[in-house]
Write a protein that holds these residues in place. Structure first.
Motif, PDB file in Angstrom:
ATOM      1  N   TYR A 189      -2.157 -10.603  -3.464  1.00 41.37           N
ATOM      2  CA  TYR A 189      -0.866 -10.207  -4.048  1.00 41.37           C
ATOM      3  C   TYR A 189      -0.258  -9.041  -3.262  1.00 41.37           C
ATOM      4  CZ  TYR A 189       2.404  -7.969  -7.255  1.00 41.37           C
ATOM      5  OH  TYR A 189       3.510  -7.381  -7.814  1.00 41.37           O
ATOM      6  N   ARG A 190      -1.079  -8.056  -2.914  1.00 35.76           N
ATOM      7  CA  ARG A 190      -0.558  -6.916  -2.140  1.00 35.76           C
ATOM      8  C   ARG A 190      -0.087  -7.352  -0.750  1.00 35.76           C
ATOM      9  NH1 ARG A 190       0.619  -3.683  -6.165  1.00 35.76           N
ATOM     10  NH2 ARG A 190      -1.198  -2.819  -7.253  1.00 35.76           N
ATOM     11  N   PHE A 239       6.722 -13.060  -9.046  1.00 37.96           N
ATOM     12  CA  PHE A 239       7.144 -12.003  -8.128  1.00 37.96           C
ATOM     13  C   PHE A 239       8.237 -12.507  -7.185  1.00 37.96           C
ATOM     14  CE2 PHE A 239       6.680  -9.837  -4.002  1.00 37.96           C
ATOM     15  CZ  PHE A 239       6.957  -8.541  -4.395  1.00 37.96           C
ATOM     16  N   LEU A 287      13.276  -3.127  -6.130  1.00 40.09           N
ATOM     17  CA  LEU A 287      11.814  -3.213  -6.157  1.00 40.09           C
ATOM     18  C   LEU A 287      11.190  -1.973  -5.556  1.00 40.09           C
ATOM     19  CD1 LEU A 287      11.111  -6.858  -5.056  1.00 40.09           C
ATOM     20  CD2 LEU A 287      10.444  -5.841  -7.216  1.00 40.09           C
ATOM     21  N   MET A 321       5.632  -4.240 -11.598  1.00 38.42           N
ATOM     22  CA  MET A 321       5.571  -4.140 -10.147  1.00 38.42           C
ATOM     23  C   MET A 321       4.341  -3.361  -9.687  1.00 38.42           C
ATOM     24  SD  MET A 321       7.905  -5.880  -8.857  1.00 38.42           S
ATOM     25  CE  MET A 321       9.403  -6.730  -9.375  1.00 38.42           C
ATOM     26  N   PRO A 338       5.720  -1.512  -1.578  1.00 39.34           N
ATOM     27  CA  PRO A 338       4.282  -1.672  -1.785  1.00 39.34           C
ATOM     28  C   PRO A 338       3.569  -0.351  -1.652  1.00 39.34           C
ATOM     29  CG  PRO A 338       4.928  -2.516   0.351  1.00 39.34           C
ATOM     30  CD  PRO A 338       6.185  -2.203  -0.382  1.00 39.34           C
ATOM     31  N   SER A 385       8.285  -7.377   1.478  1.00 40.75           N
ATOM     32  CA  SER A 385       8.983  -6.098   1.639  1.00 40.75           C
ATOM     33  C   SER A 385       9.446  -5.916   3.081  1.00 40.75           C
ATOM     34  CB  SER A 385       8.067  -4.948   1.222  1.00 40.75           C
ATOM     35  OG  SER A 385       8.698  -3.695   1.440  1.00 40.75           O
ATOM     36  N   GLN A 421       3.228  -8.941  -1.254  1.00 35.52           N
ATOM     37  CA  GLN A 421       4.181  -7.878  -1.586  1.00 35.52           C
ATOM     38  C   GLN A 421       4.635  -7.130  -0.335  1.00 35.52           C
ATOM     39  OE1 GLN A 421       2.576  -4.754  -4.056  1.00 35.52           O
ATOM     40  NE2 GLN A 421       4.518  -4.483  -5.139  1.00 35.52           N
ATOM     41  N   GLU A 422       3.679  -6.774   0.544  1.00 34.23           N
ATOM     42  CA  GLU A 422       4.026  -6.055   1.773  1.00 34.23           C
ATOM     43  C   GLU A 422       4.809  -6.949   2.733  1.00 34.23           C
ATOM     44  OE1 GLU A 422       4.472  -3.326   4.723  1.00 34.23           O
ATOM     45  OE2 GLU A 422       3.741  -2.964   2.684  1.00 34.23           O
ATOM     46  N   THR A 479       1.558 -15.426 -10.798  1.00 36.90           N
ATOM     47  CA  THR A 479       2.010 -14.061 -10.485  1.00 36.90           C
ATOM     48  C   THR A 479       2.919 -14.070  -9.260  1.00 36.90           C
ATOM     49  OG1 THR A 479      -0.025 -13.135 -11.397  1.00 36.90           O
ATOM     50  CG2 THR A 479       1.256 -11.731  -9.931  1.00 36.90           C
ATOM     51  N   LEU A 480       2.494 -14.811  -8.212  1.00 38.33           N
ATOM     52  CA  LEU A 480       3.332 -14.860  -7.016  1.00 38.33           C
ATOM     53  C   LEU A 480       4.638 -15.599  -7.293  1.00 38.33           C
ATOM     54  CD1 LEU A 480       0.690 -15.578  -4.210  1.00 38.33           C
ATOM     55  CD2 LEU A 480       1.770 -13.409  -4.808  1.00 38.33           C
ATOM     56  N   PHE A 500      11.747 -10.769  -6.783  1.00 39.54           N
ATOM     57  CA  PHE A 500      12.147 -10.319  -5.444  1.00 39.54           C
ATOM     58  C   PHE A 500      13.500 -10.919  -5.055  1.00 39.54           C
ATOM     59  CE2 PHE A 500      12.172 -10.498  -0.813  1.00 39.54           C
ATOM     60  CZ  PHE A 500      11.732  -9.224  -0.467  1.00 39.54           C
TER      61      PHE A 500
END
Length: 528
Positions: free
Chosen positions: A426-427, A394, A41, A376, A44, A434, A430-431, A390-391, A398
């Motif tokens: 979403y961000r 994702f 991946l 991504m 972010p 991550s 994602q962070e 979406t989540l 992931f």
């Protein structure tokens, strides 16, 4: 680029395909895909805090410069304190010296003078007894002979000598006093000699001669002794009065000095207080101005940060669209052309056909990688199906790419959601995931999403190593930029973000975001 199976050698076709894959990977920041190698991946996107690191550093340097311009009153305050302490020490030393002088003066002068007066009063009492004895001795009708008084005179003589010795020890030496004491000693010596002569005559039987000696000389000597002792008492009284006067002068001088010190200390304190008030007023005024400047700079930096985030989201949207549409179509066309070239070959098992199939496989893998990377960067599913799906997608991606199993639980309503809220949430997820993959060492993570009374509640939890939240906050100025970026996104949406963690107990991130209807800003829809 056009590919013809009958005109271009297979080595050239393979080289062109490989070169195109590397060019696409380099220009779009996508890792080159190797056959059989899993891709990872992408991290972010850099947050607004990271992009604003240079402006923030400049702002910090500017604030330090403004702070260095604020004068510190410490030096003058220390000077005022030093002057006050010096005055206090000097006055304390002066007061202690005066008190010790008074103590010494009272012990050495006043007390001794009183003791000397007591000795003189003792001598005066002995003189009175001598007068009574002389009167009784000279009476004609006295029942006792003169020699009968000899023992009494001897006792008075010894007592007076002792009083004289003690009085000489206690009294202060003055010319007039020394002269009177010398005169008293001479008169007493003469008096005792005459009294001895009178007792001698009486012992011989000449009592009339003895009485005549007593009347003619001893009584006169007695009056002189009494007069000298009275003068010594007067001198002692004068010395006592002088000592009292000196003590009063000392007390008066010390009282004036104390009033003077109080006045000086009051003026010093008043001056120091006025200076401190003025300095603090100037300092607080400059701090107020500096706070306004920093607030204005903070607002400018925040505006710049979110402008960069808007530009970033637009750029990612364009990049994702270009990757999916433009480069995807090119790679699809290359794959179709390679398939046709292989079909035109007469010998299906030739080396040429095998090379064409290998190149086609590389093109197909590259096409899949481009599509994954475009999702991504900016998943199209976010615009088409919403945040919850979406989540969920994702989380599956992931889990497949990092080995951390993500459990997703969503409970959103069917109401439309602001695109800005959706992309920022979403961000944040994602962070957060991550960070789970990079730092926590967790094998499982949970993403819970629910909508409750016009509020979106997000929770990201892992079972990793955890950390000390307080120490993480302290190091957030130099590290933890991702966490700061998540918090800024939540606050930009008028929400909040909290972190709960402890060593070996995992980490939980909770986000609370209000859900306005309709959308806040159509940020993600701009540009094309």
């Amino acid at each position: 680029m056009r590919i013809r199976g009958d005109a271009v050698p297979i080595a050239q076709e393979f080289e062109c395909a490989t070169t195109m894959q590397e060019d696409i990977s380099t220009s779009m920041k996508i890792p080159a895909v190797r056959r059989g190698a899993p891709h990872t991946l992408p991290g972010p996107e850099p947050s607004g805090v990271e992009r604003d690191h240079a402006p923030i550093s400049a702002a910090r340097q500017a604030s330090r410069g403004h702070l260095s311009e604020i004068p510190s009153p410490s030096r003058r305050l220390w000077f005022g304190l030093g002057v006050t302490l010096i005055i206090f020490v000097v006055f304390a030393s002066y007061t202690i010296r005066e008190i010790r002088w008074l103590q010494d003066f009272q012990v050495n002068v006043v007390q001794k003078n009183r003791k000397a007066s007591l000795q003189l009063l003792g001598i005066q009492d002995d003189i009175y007894q001598l007068a009574v004895s002389l009167r009784d001795m000279t009476l004609p009708e006295s029942r006792y002979p003169i020699y009968y008084w000899k023992g009494r005179f001897a006792d008075l003589h010894a007592d007076m000598d002792q009083h004289l010795v003690l009085e000489a020890q206690y009294t202060a030496s003055t010319p007039a006093g020394d002269q009177l004491r010398q005169q008293l000693r001479e008169i007493l010596d003469n008096f005792w000699q005459l009294s001895d002569e009178a007792f001698r005559l009486a012992d011989l039987g000449h009592e009339d001669s003895a009485r005549y000696l007593i009347r003619s000389q001893l009584e006169e000597q007695h009056e002189t002794i009494s007069r000298v002792v009275s003068q010594l008492l007067d001198l002692n009284d004068q010395a006592q009065q002088e000592a009292g006067r000196r003590v009063s002068l000392v007390y008066e001088r010390v009282s004036k000095d104390i009033l003077l010190l109080i006045g000086v200390l009051f003026l010093v304190a008043l001056g120091t207080g006025l200076y401190t008030l003025q300095a603090n007023r100037k300092t607080f005024q400059r701090l107020h101005d500096l706070a306004e400047q920093l607030q204005a700079q903070s607002e400018q930096l925040r505006t710049l940060s979110w402008k960069l985030i808007e530009v970033q989201e637009q750029t990612l949207r364009h990049v994702a669209r270009d990757l999916h549409d433009h480069f995807g179509q090119i790679l699809t066309a290359i794959g179709v052309m390679l398939g046709r070239a292989g079909q035109k070959a007469l010998d299906k098992d030739s080396v040429f056909v095998q090379d064409v199939q290998a190149v086609k496989k590389i093109v197909e893998d590259t096409l899949q990688s481009v599509r994954d990377e475009s999702q991504m960067f900016r998943p199209a599913i976010l615009d088409d199906f919403g945040l919850q799906q979406t989540l969920e997608w994702f989380g599956e991606q992931f889990s497949r790419q990092t080995g951390v199993h993500v459990h997703f639980c969503g409970g959103l309503s069917e109401k439309p959601m602001s695109p800005e809220v959706a992309v920022h949430v979403y961000r944040i997820v994602q962070e957060a995931l991550s960070n789970v993959a990079r730092h926590s060492g967790a094998r499982e993570a949970w993403v819970r999403l629910e909508e409750k009374t016009e509020q979106l509640n997000l929770e990201v939890q892992d079972n990793g190593c955890g950390f000390e939240v307080e120490s993480d906050v302290k190091r957030a100025a130099g590290q933890g930029i991702g966490l700061m970026g998540m918090r800024e996104r939540a606050e930009h949406l008028n929400g909040s973000l909290s972190v709960h963690s402890a060593p070996r107990k995992g980490t939980t991130i909770r986000v609370r975001v209000p859900l306005p209807r309709p959308a806040l800003h159509p940020m993600v829809e701009q540009g094309g």
